[in-house]
Design a protein around this motif. Structure first.
Motif, PDB file in Angstrom:
ATOM      1  N   ILE A 358      29.386  48.629  28.183  1.00  0.00           N
ATOM      2  CA  ILE A 358      30.793  48.926  27.898  1.00  0.00           C
ATOM      3  C   ILE A 358      31.642  47.678  28.111  1.00  0.00           C
ATOM      4  O   ILE A 358      32.437  47.289  27.265  1.00  0.00           O
ATOM      5  CB  ILE A 358      31.293  50.081  28.785  1.00  0.00           C
ATOM      6  N   THR A 359      31.483  47.054  29.273  1.00  0.00           N
ATOM      7  CA  THR A 359      32.136  45.785  29.588  1.00  0.00           C
ATOM      8  C   THR A 359      31.316  45.087  30.656  1.00  0.00           C
ATOM      9  O   THR A 359      30.518  45.730  31.347  1.00  0.00           O
ATOM     10  CB  THR A 359      33.585  46.007  30.064  1.00  0.00           C
ATOM     11  N   LYS A 360      31.501  43.794  30.802  1.00  0.00           N
ATOM     12  CA  LYS A 360      30.725  43.035  31.785  1.00  0.00           C
ATOM     13  C   LYS A 360      31.273  43.283  33.184  1.00  0.00           C
ATOM     14  O   LYS A 360      32.480  43.195  33.424  1.00  0.00           O
ATOM     15  CB  LYS A 360      30.787  41.543  31.455  1.00  0.00           C
ATOM     16  N   LEU A 361      30.374  43.598  34.107  1.00  0.00           N
ATOM     17  CA  LEU A 361      30.771  43.859  35.489  1.00  0.00           C
ATOM     18  C   LEU A 361      30.183  42.801  36.417  1.00  0.00           C
ATOM     19  O   LEU A 361      29.079  42.319  36.199  1.00  0.00           O
ATOM     20  CB  LEU A 361      30.300  45.242  35.940  1.00  0.00           C
ATOM     21  N   ASP A 362      30.940  42.451  37.437  1.00  0.00           N
ATOM     22  CA  ASP A 362      30.430  41.655  38.544  1.00  0.00           C
ATOM     23  C   ASP A 362      30.670  42.472  39.813  1.00  0.00           C
ATOM     24  O   ASP A 362      31.216  43.578  39.733  1.00  0.00           O
ATOM     25  CB  ASP A 362      31.099  40.274  38.589  1.00  0.00           C
ATOM     26  N   PRO A 363      30.252  42.005  40.993  1.00  0.00           N
ATOM     27  CA  PRO A 363      30.425  42.827  42.197  1.00  0.00           C
ATOM     28  C   PRO A 363      31.866  43.241  42.476  1.00  0.00           C
ATOM     29  O   PRO A 363      32.102  44.337  43.002  1.00  0.00           O
ATOM     30  CB  PRO A 363      29.878  41.924  43.310  1.00  0.00           C
ATOM     31  N   ILE A 364      32.834  42.398  42.134  1.00  0.00           N
ATOM     32  CA  ILE A 364      34.237  42.760  42.372  1.00  0.00           C
ATOM     33  C   ILE A 364      34.653  43.905  41.462  1.00  0.00           C
ATOM     34  O   ILE A 364      35.240  44.904  41.912  1.00  0.00           O
ATOM     35  CB  ILE A 364      35.155  41.538  42.160  1.00  0.00           C
ATOM     36  N   ARG A 365      34.362  43.784  40.179  1.00  0.00           N
ATOM     37  CA  ARG A 365      34.733  44.852  39.242  1.00  0.00           C
ATOM     38  C   ARG A 365      33.972  46.134  39.549  1.00  0.00           C
ATOM     39  O   ARG A 365      34.529  47.234  39.491  1.00  0.00           O
ATOM     40  CB  ARG A 365      34.446  44.394  37.812  1.00  0.00           C
ATOM     41  N   ALA A 366      32.690  46.008  39.871  1.00  0.00           N
ATOM     42  CA  ALA A 366      31.890  47.193  40.198  1.00  0.00           C
ATOM     43  C   ALA A 366      32.408  47.869  41.466  1.00  0.00           C
ATOM     44  O   ALA A 366      32.373  49.094  41.578  1.00  0.00           O
ATOM     45  CB  ALA A 366      30.424  46.795  40.369  1.00  0.00           C
ATOM     46  N   TYR A 367      32.877  47.060  42.419  1.00  0.00           N
ATOM     47  CA  TYR A 367      33.468  47.622  43.643  1.00  0.00           C
ATOM     48  C   TYR A 367      34.647  48.515  43.302  1.00  0.00           C
ATOM     49  O   TYR A 367      34.792  49.626  43.842  1.00  0.00           O
ATOM     50  CB  TYR A 367      33.908  46.489  44.574  1.00  0.00           C
ATOM     51  N   THR A 368      35.520  48.059  42.397  1.00  0.00           N
ATOM     52  CA  THR A 368      36.698  48.865  42.053  1.00  0.00           C
ATOM     53  C   THR A 368      36.297  50.160  41.340  1.00  0.00           C
ATOM     54  O   THR A 368      36.952  51.184  41.512  1.00  0.00           O
ATOM     55  CB  THR A 368      37.671  48.066  41.165  1.00  0.00           C
ATOM     56  N   VAL A 369      35.225  50.108  40.554  1.00  0.00           N
ATOM     57  CA  VAL A 369      34.742  51.320  39.883  1.00  0.00           C
ATOM     58  C   VAL A 369      34.230  52.328  40.913  1.00  0.00           C
ATOM     59  O   VAL A 369      34.561  53.516  40.858  1.00  0.00           O
ATOM     60  CB  VAL A 369      33.629  50.969  38.874  1.00  0.00           C
ATOM     61  N   ALA A 370      33.417  51.858  41.854  1.00  0.00           N
ATOM     62  CA  ALA A 370      32.875  52.757  42.878  1.00  0.00           C
ATOM     63  C   ALA A 370      33.984  53.327  43.753  1.00  0.00           C
ATOM     64  O   ALA A 370      33.989  54.527  44.077  1.00  0.00           O
ATOM     65  CB  ALA A 370      31.860  52.001  43.745  1.00  0.00           C
ATOM     66  N   LEU A 371      34.931  52.488  44.138  1.00  0.00           N
ATOM     67  CA  LEU A 371      36.043  52.963  44.964  1.00  0.00           C
ATOM     68  C   LEU A 371      36.884  53.987  44.207  1.00  0.00           C
ATOM     69  O   LEU A 371      37.310  55.002  44.764  1.00  0.00           O
ATOM     70  CB  LEU A 371      36.917  51.780  45.387  1.00  0.00           C
ATOM     71  N   SER A 372      37.100  53.737  42.926  1.00  0.00           N
ATOM     72  CA  SER A 372      37.869  54.669  42.098  1.00  0.00           C
ATOM     73  C   SER A 372      37.192  56.033  42.023  1.00  0.00           C
ATOM     74  O   SER A 372      37.867  57.072  42.035  1.00  0.00           O
ATOM     75  CB  SER A 372      38.041  54.102  40.691  1.00  0.00           C
ATOM     76  N   ALA A 373      35.861  56.032  41.948  1.00  0.00           N
ATOM     77  CA  ALA A 373      35.123  57.301  41.862  1.00  0.00           C
ATOM     78  C   ALA A 373      35.412  58.187  43.063  1.00  0.00           C
ATOM     79  O   ALA A 373      35.575  59.412  42.937  1.00  0.00           O
ATOM     80  CB  ALA A 373      33.632  57.027  41.753  1.00  0.00           C
TER      81      ALA A 373
END
Length: 492
Positions: A358-373
């Motif tokens: 969908i889009t490129k993720l790095d640990p920072i972006r992935a962190y925001t996704v997990a926190l949002s969940a």
């Protein structure tokens, strides 16, 4: 040719292992229930329940570990092992001993003419949801298993009793979640990503900023996941009042910040401030979040596989229509093992979609996704809003991607030389454009315009996933009705 043959052999092996699991389900139930009336029907129901569990593992678990894999915080093998263990543990430890047989109260069981019709409807709903999930996984669309089973129950219920049996206000709230879940998840993820960018990544001294803010951000994550697990992960074995949940969440934040601050200072001692170095500080929290999301998912979504199955077992054994049913241990085991097996065998496809396509993720972006969940579920529960964990996670990925696009376009309009969204000089691209400008200014201008309009979110995935979300309930309902008529025709 050899690669194609190898891929075909791999798919055949996976399908063979899935078939072995389903045959084991039927053999086990045949051994356990051989002398029970309608044992053949029970065996068929167990196989369908196992099939549903396989599809939940193949489709829905990707949302929990996909960001961690896409950001390379976890390898695919590591993610599969962690998710399989924690999904199964969540299902067995915190799945509860009683399950609601009519998902979300969408049909009135009192309107069922007899227990036999009720059992047929539950079997049709279960198979309809499993078939739809199977199709969604095949096309690469992560969808809500809850919505799948809701659609199946609705369609089977209408076929059995009529349109008046459906609780339409409840269906309205479910339809609202199609919009609420991804939008709320996307906004929260984008908000945290923007905060990290402007407070850490876009500062002159990234290391000092990281030492200040990363412990707080990790504390927020620990607090959010503590409350999330209490509200969703262990609610069936320990139900806690909201004020207590909030108090424990605050305590978790306070307890976390100091030791994390010390750890961040140690880890950043030799850092120069490169983005990858700062991102590495989020890897361990990201791995922990993948495990905790999987545990909570297993404890909640196992009911989508075993709820109708428990209803069938209870209905046959008691000869009554039941709205809540005890869960035999063998039913729980089928659900837990099936989810883990489906994840390991067929999960990588959707994990790659969520984590990197969908889009490129790095640990920072992935962190925001997990926190949002976690945060979105907490906020939605407080406001009484219907949400889907699948839609939240995928919506968060899109939110992160669209924020990156927006910032990237804005910075390329105002910064000279052009810079990437993460703040690092795009020297190779700039050098290429400058060289092209010396040869053909018009082509250089076109290349620069194209770069400014660079899309960081793949639109084709957005269209496919959004379409699958919208049609999940109607598709499940159509299949549920069709299968109910088929089952009734066979049994009469």
């Amino acid at each position: 040719m050899d690669a194609g043959m190898g891929e075909t052999a791999s798919i055949s092996a996976k399908l063979g292992l899935a078939l072995v699991f389903l045959l084991a389900c039927s053999a086990f139930v045949a051994f356990q229930m051989g002398g029970v009336p309608q044992s053949g029907f029970l065996i068929a129901a167990a196989v369908i329940g196992g099939y549903m569990a396989l599809n939940i593992g193949a489709n829905d678990v990707a949302n929990n570990v996909g960001p961690a894999v896409g950001s390379k915080a976890l390898t695919m093998v590591g993610a599969l092992l962690i998710a399989a263990v924690f999904e199964a543990a969540g299902a067995i430890i915190a799945g509860g001993d009683v399950v609601s047989t009519i998902k979300n109260g969408i049909i009135d069981p009192a309107r069922m003419p007899d227990p036999q019709t009720f059992v047929w409807a539950m079997m049709a709903a279960l198979l309809a949801a499993a078939l739809w999930l199977n199709l969604a996984t095949w096309i690469g669309a992560p969808v809500s298993t809850t919505h799948s089973i809701v659609g199946g129950v609705m369609g089977a219920g209408m076929a059995a009793v009529g349109i008046d049996a459906v609780n339409w206000p409840t269906m309205g709230t479910i339809a609202a979640s199609w919009v609420i879940s991804p939008v709320l998840g996307g906004l929260i993820a984008a908000g945290f990503l923007a905060f990290i960018k402007f407070r850490i990544l876009y500062t002159d001294d990234r290391v000092a900023a990281a030492r200040k803010w990363v412990p707080i951000l990790v504390g927020v994550m620990v607090s959010a996941f503590t409350m999330y697990l209490m509200m969703k992960g262990i609610k069936k074995i320990w139900k806690v009042e909201t004020p207590v949940v909030i108090a424990i969440g605050i305590a978790a934040f306070i307890i976390t910040v100091l030791p994390v601050r010390k750890a961040v200072f140690r880890a950043s001692a030799n850092m120069t401030g490169r983005r990858k170095e700062i991102a590495s500080l989020f890897r361990l929290p990201l791995v922990a979040s993948a495990a905790l999301l999987s545990f909570a998912h297993g404890s909640n979504d196992v009911a989508n596989a075993i709820g109708p199955l428990a209803a069938i077992v209870s209905g046959i054994n008691s000869g009554e229509i039941v709205t809540s049913a005890p869960i035999p241990i063998w039913v729980m085991v089928i659900g837990a093992i099936g989810i883990a097996a489906g994840l390991i065998l067929f999960g990588p496809k959707l994990i790659k979609t969520v984590g990197s396509k969908i889009t490129k993720l790095d640990p920072i972006r992935a962190y925001t996704v997990a926190l949002s969940a976690a945060l979105t579920v907490i906020v939605a529960s407080a406001l009484g809003l219907p949400v889907s964990s699948t839609h939240i996670a995928v919506g968060a990925v899109f939110g992160v991607g669209f924020l990156r696009e927006s910032l990237n376009h804005r910075r390329r309009q105002v910064v000279n030389p052009p810079m990437l969204v993460d703040g690092s000089d795009n020297t190779e691209v700039d050098a290429h454009i400058e060289a092209l400008r010396q040869i053909d200014p018009n082509e250089a201008e076109k290349a620069e315009k194209k770069l400014r309009k660079r899309l960081l979110v793949r639109r084709n995935y957005a269209f496919t996933i959004a379409t699958a979300w919208v049609v999940t309930v109607p598709a499940g309902a159509f299949l549920g009705a069709l299968l109910f008529f088929t089952i009734r025709g066979i049994m009469l």
